[in-house]
Design a protein around this motif. Structure first.
Motif, PDB file in Angstrom:
ATOM      1  N   ARG A 105       1.021  -1.275  -0.084  1.00 55.25           N
ATOM      2  CA  ARG A 105      -0.053  -0.086   0.003  1.00 55.25           C
ATOM      3  C   ARG A 105       0.746   1.163   0.011  1.00 55.25           C
ATOM      4  O   ARG A 105       0.618   2.263  -0.559  1.00 55.25           O
ATOM      5  N   THR A 135      -4.130  -6.573 -10.238  1.00 61.60           N
ATOM      6  CA  THR A 135      -4.338  -5.030  -9.816  1.00 61.60           C
ATOM      7  C   THR A 135      -4.787  -4.996  -8.181  1.00 61.60           C
ATOM      8  O   THR A 135      -5.348  -6.168  -7.673  1.00 61.60           O
ATOM      9  N   TYR A 185      -5.536  -2.952  -4.413  1.00 58.33           N
ATOM     10  CA  TYR A 185      -6.199  -1.694  -4.114  1.00 58.33           C
ATOM     11  C   TYR A 185      -5.843  -1.340  -2.846  1.00 58.33           C
ATOM     12  O   TYR A 185      -5.292  -2.105  -2.141  1.00 58.33           O
ATOM     13  N   ASP A 214      -7.758  -0.575  -0.025  1.00 60.07           N
ATOM     14  CA  ASP A 214      -8.854  -1.022   0.839  1.00 60.07           C
ATOM     15  C   ASP A 214      -9.389  -2.371   0.711  1.00 60.07           C
ATOM     16  O   ASP A 214      -8.966  -3.103  -0.690  1.00 60.07           O
ATOM     17  N   HIS A 237     -12.153  -2.814  -2.162  1.00 56.84           N
ATOM     18  CA  HIS A 237     -11.921  -2.780  -3.606  1.00 56.84           C
ATOM     19  C   HIS A 237     -12.519  -1.486  -4.297  1.00 56.84           C
ATOM     20  O   HIS A 237     -12.783  -1.473  -5.325  1.00 56.84           O
ATOM     21  N   TYR A 238     -12.680  -0.436  -3.160  1.00 56.01           N
ATOM     22  CA  TYR A 238     -13.016   0.890  -3.900  1.00 56.01           C
ATOM     23  C   TYR A 238     -12.068   1.706  -4.461  1.00 56.01           C
ATOM     24  O   TYR A 238     -12.100   2.567  -5.271  1.00 56.01           O
ATOM     25  N   PHE A 294      -8.402   2.168  -6.137  1.00 60.79           N
ATOM     26  CA  PHE A 294      -7.507   1.631  -6.810  1.00 60.79           C
ATOM     27  C   PHE A 294      -6.130   2.114  -6.440  1.00 60.79           C
ATOM     28  O   PHE A 294      -5.976   3.190  -5.936  1.00 60.79           O
TER      29      PHE A 294
END
Length: 133
Positions: free
Chosen positions: A28, A77, A79, A81, A84-85, A87
């Motif tokens: 992250r 891909t 995310y 969070d 998955h809201y 990106f």
């Protein structure tokens, strides 16, 4: 593009500088340091992180490298969070034989590559009997 004058170099933020991150950096946190034309490579995991595949030519270079061979890679891909809201970016897991050619080709295309810095070995405290130990 003109070079930054020396008297402004340390006072003006310059985009495109290589920013190597500690080995303990989470996935992250990596994406907070990436921009267009920048990638992050983790040598131990053989993973390449990129935030924008449209502006950074990672997939086109990879397609050219894999055109003659059947090399294996995985594109995921990621995310920021659990829902998955938000990106974060993409993680490209590479075969060992693809790492060096891809990194060299990206560098020749002008992509800035940052790396995970090696963790320093833990230092033991000096023994009470020998403080120079």
């Amino acid at each position: 593009m003109h070079p930054v004058p020396d008297h402004l170099r340390h006072h003006t933020p310059v985009t495109g500088q290589r920013r190597d991150l500690p080995a303990s950096t989470s996935e992250r946190q990596i994406f907070y340091h990436l921009g267009v034309g920048q990638v992050f490579f983790n040598r131990q995991k053989r993973c390449l992180y990129v935030s924008d595949l449209n502006q950074t030519p990672v997939l086109s270079v990879l397609a050219q490298l894999c055109a003659q061979t059947t090399q294996h890679y995985v594109l995921e891909t990621l995310y920021l969070d659990v829902h998955h809201y938000f990106f974060g970016g993409y993680r490209l897991e590479l075969a060992d034989s693809l790492c060096k050619p891809l990194l060299v080709a990206l560098r020749l295309k002008g992509v800035m590559i940052s790396y995970a810095l090696a963790e320093s070995a833990p230092t033991k405290p000096p023994s009470p009997d020998n403080p120079l130990d």
